[in-house]
Design a protein around this motif. Sequence first.
Motif, PDB file in Angstrom:
ATOM      1  N   ASP A 197      32.964 -42.719 -45.157  1.00 38.20           N
ATOM      2  CA  ASP A 197      33.814 -43.929 -44.795  1.00 38.20           C
ATOM      3  C   ASP A 197      33.399 -44.318 -43.493  1.00 38.20           C
ATOM      4  O   ASP A 197      33.481 -45.468 -43.110  1.00 38.20           O
ATOM      5  CB  ASP A 197      35.314 -43.649 -44.666  1.00 38.20           C
ATOM      6  CG  ASP A 197      35.836 -43.427 -46.252  1.00 38.20           C
ATOM      7  OD1 ASP A 197      35.153 -43.616 -46.958  1.00 38.20           O
ATOM      8  OD2 ASP A 197      37.071 -43.230 -46.270  1.00 38.20           O
ATOM      9  N   LEU A 198      33.251 -43.363 -42.350  1.00 41.28           N
ATOM     10  CA  LEU A 198      32.743 -43.466 -41.234  1.00 41.28           C
ATOM     11  C   LEU A 198      31.358 -44.021 -41.091  1.00 41.28           C
ATOM     12  O   LEU A 198      31.241 -44.996 -40.156  1.00 41.28           O
ATOM     13  CB  LEU A 198      32.721 -42.119 -40.151  1.00 41.28           C
ATOM     14  CG  LEU A 198      34.239 -41.683 -40.205  1.00 41.28           C
ATOM     15  CD1 LEU A 198      34.318 -40.315 -39.516  1.00 41.28           C
ATOM     16  CD2 LEU A 198      35.313 -42.737 -39.375  1.00 41.28           C
ATOM     17  N   LYS A 199      30.611 -43.555 -42.018  1.00 43.17           N
ATOM     18  CA  LYS A 199      29.197 -44.200 -42.006  1.00 43.17           C
ATOM     19  C   LYS A 199      29.346 -45.755 -42.231  1.00 43.17           C
ATOM     20  O   LYS A 199      28.572 -46.720 -41.755  1.00 43.17           O
ATOM     21  CB  LYS A 199      28.287 -43.772 -42.996  1.00 43.17           C
ATOM     22  CG  LYS A 199      27.665 -42.324 -42.662  1.00 43.17           C
ATOM     23  CD  LYS A 199      26.677 -41.866 -43.468  1.00 43.17           C
ATOM     24  CE  LYS A 199      26.229 -40.328 -43.189  1.00 43.17           C
ATOM     25  NZ  LYS A 199      25.241 -40.169 -44.317  1.00 43.17           N
ATOM     26  N   THR A 200      30.174 -46.216 -43.292  1.00 44.85           N
ATOM     27  CA  THR A 200      30.437 -47.768 -43.672  1.00 44.85           C
ATOM     28  C   THR A 200      30.885 -48.292 -42.576  1.00 44.85           C
ATOM     29  O   THR A 200      30.430 -49.621 -42.314  1.00 44.85           O
ATOM     30  CB  THR A 200      31.404 -47.701 -44.702  1.00 44.85           C
ATOM     31  OG1 THR A 200      30.668 -46.680 -45.980  1.00 44.85           O
ATOM     32  CG2 THR A 200      31.534 -48.987 -45.166  1.00 44.85           C
ATOM     33  N   GLN A 201      31.858 -47.768 -41.900  1.00 40.36           N
ATOM     34  CA  GLN A 201      32.473 -48.554 -40.801  1.00 40.36           C
ATOM     35  C   GLN A 201      31.476 -48.719 -39.384  1.00 40.36           C
ATOM     36  O   GLN A 201      31.410 -49.622 -38.943  1.00 40.36           O
ATOM     37  CB  GLN A 201      33.566 -47.692 -40.260  1.00 40.36           C
ATOM     38  CG  GLN A 201      34.740 -47.681 -41.192  1.00 40.36           C
ATOM     39  CD  GLN A 201      36.038 -47.151 -40.671  1.00 40.36           C
ATOM     40  OE1 GLN A 201      36.600 -47.598 -39.415  1.00 40.36           O
ATOM     41  NE2 GLN A 201      36.799 -46.472 -41.539  1.00 40.36           N
ATOM     42  N   LEU A 202      30.558 -47.893 -39.313  1.00 43.73           N
ATOM     43  CA  LEU A 202      29.732 -47.947 -38.386  1.00 43.73           C
ATOM     44  C   LEU A 202      28.617 -48.990 -38.669  1.00 43.73           C
ATOM     45  O   LEU A 202      28.423 -49.628 -37.705  1.00 43.73           O
ATOM     46  CB  LEU A 202      29.180 -46.461 -38.157  1.00 43.73           C
ATOM     47  CG  LEU A 202      27.729 -46.477 -36.964  1.00 43.73           C
ATOM     48  CD1 LEU A 202      28.565 -46.811 -35.780  1.00 43.73           C
ATOM     49  CD2 LEU A 202      27.266 -44.924 -36.999  1.00 43.73           C
ATOM     50  N   THR A 203      28.180 -48.939 -39.888  1.00 43.63           N
ATOM     51  CA  THR A 203      27.377 -50.048 -40.423  1.00 43.63           C
ATOM     52  C   THR A 203      27.894 -51.434 -40.320  1.00 43.63           C
ATOM     53  O   THR A 203      27.390 -52.309 -39.653  1.00 43.63           O
ATOM     54  CB  THR A 203      26.784 -49.791 -41.806  1.00 43.63           C
ATOM     55  OG1 THR A 203      26.359 -48.673 -41.919  1.00 43.63           O
ATOM     56  CG2 THR A 203      26.175 -50.953 -42.039  1.00 43.63           C
ATOM     57  N   MET A 242      21.298 -42.369 -39.032  1.00 46.41           N
ATOM     58  CA  MET A 242      21.413 -43.688 -39.714  1.00 46.41           C
ATOM     59  C   MET A 242      20.387 -44.616 -38.793  1.00 46.41           C
ATOM     60  O   MET A 242      20.292 -44.488 -37.747  1.00 46.41           O
ATOM     61  CB  MET A 242      22.866 -44.209 -39.552  1.00 46.41           C
ATOM     62  CG  MET A 242      23.852 -43.445 -40.611  1.00 46.41           C
ATOM     63  SD  MET A 242      25.536 -43.962 -40.227  1.00 46.41           S
ATOM     64  CE  MET A 242      25.401 -45.908 -40.566  1.00 46.41           C
ATOM     65  N   ASP A 243      19.873 -45.725 -39.426  1.00 49.81           N
ATOM     66  CA  ASP A 243      18.931 -46.503 -38.590  1.00 49.81           C
ATOM     67  C   ASP A 243      19.774 -47.320 -37.975  1.00 49.81           C
ATOM     68  O   ASP A 243      20.991 -47.599 -37.981  1.00 49.81           O
ATOM     69  CB  ASP A 243      18.267 -47.150 -39.981  1.00 49.81           C
ATOM     70  CG  ASP A 243      17.363 -46.408 -40.835  1.00 49.81           C
ATOM     71  OD1 ASP A 243      16.719 -45.491 -40.193  1.00 49.81           O
ATOM     72  OD2 ASP A 243      17.141 -46.883 -42.031  1.00 49.81           O
ATOM     73  N   GLY A 244      19.103 -47.914 -37.027  1.00 46.95           N
ATOM     74  CA  GLY A 244      19.711 -49.092 -35.867  1.00 46.95           C
ATOM     75  C   GLY A 244      19.858 -48.479 -34.462  1.00 46.95           C
ATOM     76  O   GLY A 244      19.762 -47.193 -34.339  1.00 46.95           O
ATOM     77  N   ASP A 245      19.814 -49.511 -33.614  1.00 42.95           N
ATOM     78  CA  ASP A 245      19.854 -49.228 -32.008  1.00 42.95           C
ATOM     79  C   ASP A 245      21.168 -49.322 -31.863  1.00 42.95           C
ATOM     80  O   ASP A 245      21.891 -50.403 -31.775  1.00 42.95           O
ATOM     81  CB  ASP A 245      18.909 -50.411 -31.521  1.00 42.95           C
ATOM     82  CG  ASP A 245      17.498 -50.263 -31.862  1.00 42.95           C
ATOM     83  OD1 ASP A 245      16.976 -49.136 -32.097  1.00 42.95           O
ATOM     84  OD2 ASP A 245      16.811 -51.259 -32.008  1.00 42.95           O
ATOM     85  N   PHE A 246      21.734 -48.043 -31.673  1.00 44.98           N
ATOM     86  CA  PHE A 246      23.250 -47.915 -31.292  1.00 44.98           C
ATOM     87  C   PHE A 246      23.431 -46.747 -30.447  1.00 44.98           C
ATOM     88  O   PHE A 246      22.435 -45.751 -30.655  1.00 44.98           O
ATOM     89  CB  PHE A 246      24.326 -47.822 -32.476  1.00 44.98           C
ATOM     90  CG  PHE A 246      23.938 -46.723 -33.166  1.00 44.98           C
ATOM     91  CD1 PHE A 246      24.697 -45.617 -33.301  1.00 44.98           C
ATOM     92  CD2 PHE A 246      22.966 -46.648 -34.411  1.00 44.98           C
ATOM     93  CE1 PHE A 246      24.366 -44.490 -34.028  1.00 44.98           C
ATOM     94  CE2 PHE A 246      23.003 -45.806 -35.165  1.00 44.98           C
ATOM     95  CZ  PHE A 246      23.548 -44.585 -35.084  1.00 44.98           C
ATOM     96  N   ARG A 247      24.552 -46.560 -29.687  1.00 45.67           N
ATOM     97  CA  ARG A 247      24.696 -45.332 -28.961  1.00 45.67           C
ATOM     98  C   ARG A 247      26.373 -45.077 -29.272  1.00 45.67           C
ATOM     99  O   ARG A 247      27.116 -45.808 -29.641  1.00 45.67           O
ATOM    100  CB  ARG A 247      24.330 -45.246 -27.736  1.00 45.67           C
ATOM    101  CG  ARG A 247      25.048 -46.066 -26.826  1.00 45.67           C
ATOM    102  CD  ARG A 247      24.748 -46.151 -25.312  1.00 45.67           C
ATOM    103  NE  ARG A 247      25.668 -46.862 -24.369  1.00 45.67           N
ATOM    104  CZ  ARG A 247      25.245 -47.088 -23.098  1.00 45.67           C
ATOM    105  NH1 ARG A 247      24.191 -46.825 -22.649  1.00 45.67           N
ATOM    106  NH2 ARG A 247      26.273 -47.661 -22.377  1.00 45.67           N
ATOM    107  N   LEU A 248      26.510 -43.593 -29.237  1.00 45.39           N
ATOM    108  CA  LEU A 248      27.907 -43.108 -29.658  1.00 45.39           C
ATOM    109  C   LEU A 248      28.362 -42.363 -28.358  1.00 45.39           C
ATOM    110  O   LEU A 248      27.591 -41.727 -27.659  1.00 45.39           O
ATOM    111  CB  LEU A 248      27.973 -42.339 -30.748  1.00 45.39           C
ATOM    112  CG  LEU A 248      27.462 -42.559 -32.243  1.00 45.39           C
ATOM    113  CD1 LEU A 248      27.381 -41.722 -33.339  1.00 45.39           C
ATOM    114  CD2 LEU A 248      28.344 -43.898 -32.584  1.00 45.39           C
TER     115      LEU A 248
END
Length: 450
Positions: A197-203, A242-248
């Motif tokens: 679920d968290l992967k989906t929300q992050l996307t 996961m792919d993408g330019d992001f930071r947590l």
Amino acid sequence: MPTPTPNPTANHAKPAPTWLPSSPTVAFYTLGCKTNQLESATLAGTFKKNGWQVVDLDDSASVVVINSCTVTERSDTETQRVIRRAKLANPASRIVVTGCYAQVAPEEVAAQPGVTDVIGNHFKGDLYQLITQGPPEASPHIHVAEIDKSRMMEGGMESGLDRTRGSLKIQDGCDYKCTYCIIWEARGLSRSLPVADLKTQLTEMMDAGFVEMMLTGINIGQYQCPDTGTDLAGLLNELCAMDGDFRLRLTSLDPMEVTDELIAAMANNQPKICPHVHLSAQSAEDFVLKRMGRRHHVADMVTVCEKLTTAMPNVAIASDIIVGFPGETDERFEHTRQVLADCPMHTLHVFSYSKRKGTPAADFPDQVPEPEKKRRAQVLRDLAADKWLAYRQQFIGQPLTIVVENDGAKGMSENYIRCQLTEPRPERAGQAVIVQPHLLDADRTIVELV
């Protein structure tokens, strides 16, 4: 930047009923933690989806939602003050109080003049349906029940109303019962959302344009995926793959939950993990920690800070510290001050102990006088200011990456340095840009684009 699509628990909200104005408005006022801020934003998203306009508290809103905090008795008093303000500004409004104060003292909240609805945390995700199913009555509606561990309000979106950084709620509740804290009662036992679920929300958040997301909850160190048992370190590894330019960015952590595995996950996944750790240490004196019901010793906190700085030399370490806890003598306070001065910790968030009715600490002997609490708090705030200035000085002339905020004039670096741009560019709001600090003082870090 685009506004993210909210993902609230309540997905089947109905249009505003006929007893409301044709163009209904709602105002939110949020007290307390980042989780409350996120949940208010999620609720606001539900109202927006159904055609409501979100306005300021002092506007003439059809409905006012006050998301309360109850971490101290002062928090309760502040909620009561906001209720009075809302009633004065909006005499005809429906005033809805939700959050932790509503959960632990619903009758007390309902007794405040002007309150029409009291909705505890257990039903917070149903707030829209509850207040639109019928008009307010003469006596306040109270919707409060014991927190069910199988129930959790979701939401991954803005960390507050009109913010550029996002928040992703991964966990709620706390299994610990510190002697000064009532949040375990207000939020219930720890429960977590599944990794999938968290992967989906992050996307969804990346698709909406966010490049930084805070992983938030009441005690995120207790994260455990209900499907697989994955802990916080494992969750970071999964999300960063996961792919993408992001930071947590992580929110507050118990020192005992900053494990070697978590430190390795943070270090190995940079730049996708911000080198920034906020500890909930609360004290740096073992007698006080034991009296607080904390699980760690001072040596544990120091060791965690040393391991973090070894693994990530640029890490910024902050901690919450409570001064004036019952039994904190002058000597014990001085020990705390000296430990914090010597520890590789870079700044402090200092709070004076405030009694919380219903907690064991409220009845402890050896309560510290208020003037002495104030003096001790100032001593540690001065120490924190000196340490934070020294930390920031090492980055003069070094590149940092900031996420530009809405006004285009400032942003937050990966290691939590608030930066002020010499060339404001509003069109860069929400973007990650590389900057270089060249001037700083106690309050500001001036940077220019690289």
